[in-house]
Design a protein around this motif. Structure first.
Motif, PDB file in Angstrom:
ATOM      1  N   ASP A 163       0.831  -1.198   0.000  1.00 47.72           N
ATOM      2  CA  ASP A 163       0.000   0.000   0.000  1.00 47.72           C
ATOM      3  C   ASP A 163       0.865   1.247   0.000  1.00 47.72           C
ATOM      4  N   ALA A 164       0.295   2.329  -0.547  1.00 48.43           N
ATOM      5  CA  ALA A 164       0.942   3.650  -0.551  1.00 48.43           C
ATOM      6  C   ALA A 164      -0.156   4.690  -0.463  1.00 48.43           C
ATOM      7  N   LYS A 165       0.007   5.635   0.472  1.00 44.37           N
ATOM      8  CA  LYS A 165      -1.042   6.627   0.673  1.00 44.37           C
ATOM      9  C   LYS A 165      -0.438   8.014   0.940  1.00 44.37           C
ATOM     10  N   TYR A 166      -0.965   9.014   0.199  1.00 49.15           N
ATOM     11  CA  TYR A 166      -0.649  10.404   0.503  1.00 49.15           C
ATOM     12  C   TYR A 166      -1.438  10.852   1.731  1.00 49.15           C
ATOM     13  N   SER A 167      -0.835  11.699   2.553  1.00 51.10           N
ATOM     14  CA  SER A 167      -1.523  12.257   3.707  1.00 51.10           C
ATOM     15  C   SER A 167      -2.526  13.304   3.237  1.00 51.10           C
ATOM     16  N   PRO A 168      -3.585  13.557   4.024  1.00 57.75           N
ATOM     17  CA  PRO A 168      -4.538  14.615   3.640  1.00 57.75           C
ATOM     18  C   PRO A 168      -3.885  15.976   3.481  1.00 57.75           C
ATOM     19  N   SER A 169      -2.790  16.237   4.209  1.00 59.49           N
ATOM     20  CA  SER A 169      -2.082  17.507   4.068  1.00 59.49           C
ATOM     21  C   SER A 169      -1.218  17.553   2.825  1.00 59.49           C
TER      22      SER A 169
END
Length: 606
Positions: free
Chosen positions: A201-207
């Motif tokens: 998995d890879a996820k950008y932060s909301p910021s």
């Protein structure tokens, strides 16, 4: 009040949705809308939209013809992009109940594993396991290419796009690498080789300041969201790391924490600013494979982790166990029975059993466990008989199996239980007929191959492969022929049902025909119920003894009027892939189940 068949029935209460489909060793994607109100996931050939606050509020999208694999809300919340195992991506309206299709493309030639949108809800990245390539970036409306997905040598498991300028994206793969992209148009920038195993998995932060990656090497890495530079391994010196593959990671809305879901049957909360582990949630006291955690989401105050069993575990930071578990079926529902008290028992292809209570706030409740597919069920006021493909019949009460398994010579394909709940008549797959109690099994000799059974009082109806139906009197552990028979069906009998008062018998067959006859004489009342185009799976009578409902392989549910045989109400495509069972909750309410793993409740009045 009787049933008035003047308007199409409407879906009432809730659509009791199937839980997400899972595969061992493969991550599952859950996506939320921008408001944090709804989440969406793939299940069978359907896409399910479900309310985070009240998961009994659900909607479905059935536009795919292949098993679905992923669905993702656009940042605007107006659209959902969903993918399937054949490489198709469909983009459709998420606001209206009609879910109007906006566009459809086939960016790769294999399974779609993940889909990401850019901040403008204009560009879509779809990745997975293709032949010529593993992903593509395209315009959501026209399909025009807006970049290339390169740098991987194996299937891509996940992708994430930065939600502010400058545009960036990241993908992760079974080849043990992540690839960082600049856009738009999106193009290869660099390969990240910090993981030593599959990257799940890879996820950008909301910021959008960082993105995080998680892998089968049980490690988490934090990167700069704009440059793709490695910041650090997350909590590298923690004393309680995951001991299994990390399948999914989700950011808190304030970008201060992440939650990880792992094959070690735990979820962990990590403080990114202080770089430390802050909490661990043990999903179950056992480490059985079905408790492995393969997906998650964090939206507003809602945190959910997905078990391999399909259970949705509601988490709360600071609680060592899930605060709630939402269970349900993942596979096709193959059998169901409604008790007189209003509890519906259901069993699915994978052997999972559930009970559903429609009296109050309905939800699925975990019931008795089995390792075999249930083929049929029958309910009395005191017990429910469960027939399994493992050549056995068992008894259940209050969501628990109470009787020992009764061994049979073949699998029971049709069951009927007497009013006392002590005696079961079973038609077996080898054509034999048996009478089963909690302590004994008695073979009953009959002429012909038995295919379906029904019981009212002491009268037993048996349907045969030669499309005939014969009546018998139940006398202890034997059946005595009464001489009454039906012969108006033209195909193998597949389902039988007596009216509650025992006066009429409905017989459904493999050709989709339903014949109703007088139970006492066998005289045909009507043979005009012929709207189904495939095998009849379910039959049920309303308490008024005048209306019946049927379900069939064609996916339709039909409500019939005995007083006017030509009048019917068609619930078209009630269940994607076939409608398996149907039951009257009361004279005005109908419950149906199907191959989509869902339980649906229909109103039959204006």
């Amino acid at each position: 009040m009787g049933i008035t068949l003047t308007k199409p029935p409407i879906l009432i209460e809730s659509y009791f949705a199937p839980n997400p489909a899972t595969t061992r060793g493969q991550p599952v994607r859950l996506s939320t809308d921008p408001t944090g109100t709804w989440f969406v996931y793939a299940s069978g050939r359907s896409i399910v939209i479900r309310n985070l606050q009240d998961p009994t509020q659900s909607r479905e999208y059935t536009g795919h013809t292949q098993p679905t694999s992923v669905a993702t809300f656009s940042p605007s919340g107006y659209y959902v992009a969903s993918g399937d195992t054949a490489g198709n991506v469909r983009i459709w309206d998420s606001i209206n109940d009609e879910h109007i299709l906006k566009s459809e493309f086939r960016p790769i030639s294999g399974r779609i594993n993940d889909i990401a949108w850019d901040m403008d809800s204009q560009r879509v990245m779809a990745v997975g396991d293709g032949k010529e390539k593993f992903g593509h970036v395209f315009a959501y409306d026209s399909g025009n290419s807006l970049g290339t997905v390169e740098g991987h040598s194996k299937a891509i498991n996940a992708c994430s796009m930065r939600q502010q300028r400058p545009f960036r994206a990241v993908t992760c793969s079974d080849d043990g690498t992540c690839v960082f992209y600049h856009g738009a148009p999106y193009k290869f920038h660099s390969t990240l080789r910090d993981h030593s195993g599959f990257v799940m998995d890879a996820k950008y932060s909301p910021s959008n300041e960082y993105f995080v990656t998680a892998g089968a090497d049980k490690k988490l890495f934090l990167y700069d969201g704009k440059t793709g530079a490695l910041v650090r391994q997350v909590a590298a010196d923690t004393g309680a790391p995951h001991t299994g593959s990390i399948y999914a990671v989700a950011w808190s809305p304030d970008s201060k924490f992440i939650v990880t879901s792992s094959g070690d049957c735990t979820c962990k909360f990590w403080d990114i600013a202080q770089d430390k582990l802050v909490a661990t949630v043990q999903i179950s006291a056992t480490s059985a494979p079905e408790h492995q955690q393969v997906g998650n989401l964090w939206a507003s105050s809602h945190i959910i982790s997905l078990s391999l069993s399909g259970d949705l575990n509601v988490l709360q930071m600071g609680q060592e166990q899930p605060v709630r578990v939402i269970t349900g079926h993942q596979k096709a529902i193959s059998a169901a029975a409604l008790t007189p008290s209003g509890t519906l028992y259901t069993g699915s292809y994978d052997g999972k059993l559930c009970t559903w209570d429609f009296a109050g706030h309905a939800q699925a409740v975990e019931g008795p466990k089995s390792e075999a597919k249930p083929l049929d069920m029958a309910a009395s006021s005191d017990a429910v008989a469960l027939g399994f493909i493992s050549d056995s019949v068992r008894f259940a009460q209050a969501s628990k199996i109470t009787g020992t398994s009764a061994g049979l010579s073949a699998a029971p394909i049709s069951l009927a239980i007497d009013q006392s709940g002590t005696t079961v008549v079973a038609a077996l797959a080898n054509g034999e007929l048996a009478i089963v109690t909690r302590t004994s099994v008695t073979k009953v000799p009959v002429k012909g191959e038995a295919r379906a059974v029904a019981i009212t009082g002491s009268t037993v109806a048996v349907g045969f492969a030669d499309h005939s139906v014969h009546m018998y009197a139940l006398q202890g552990s034997t059946l005595a022929a009464t001489g009454v028979s039906m012969a108006a069906n033209t195909r193998e009998i597949t389902r039988l049902a007596f009216t509650p008062n025992g006066q009429f018998l409905a017989a459904g067959d493999a050709g989709g025909r339903i014949v109703v006859a007088k139970a006492g004489t066998g005289e045909t009342v009507t043979a005009r119920w012929v709207a189904h185009t495939a095998r009849i799976y379910g039959l049920a009578w309303a308490p008024d003894n005048q209306h019946a409902a049927s379900s069939a392989l064609d996916g339709h549910v039909i409500v019939w009027d005995l007083a006017n045989p030509l009048r019917k109400t068609l619930i078209k495509h009630a269940h994607h892939g076939g409608a398996s069972t149907v039951s009257f909750i009361d004279s005005q309410t109908l419950a149906s189940t199907g191959a989509d793993g869902a339980v649906k409740v229909w109103s039959l009045t204006q």
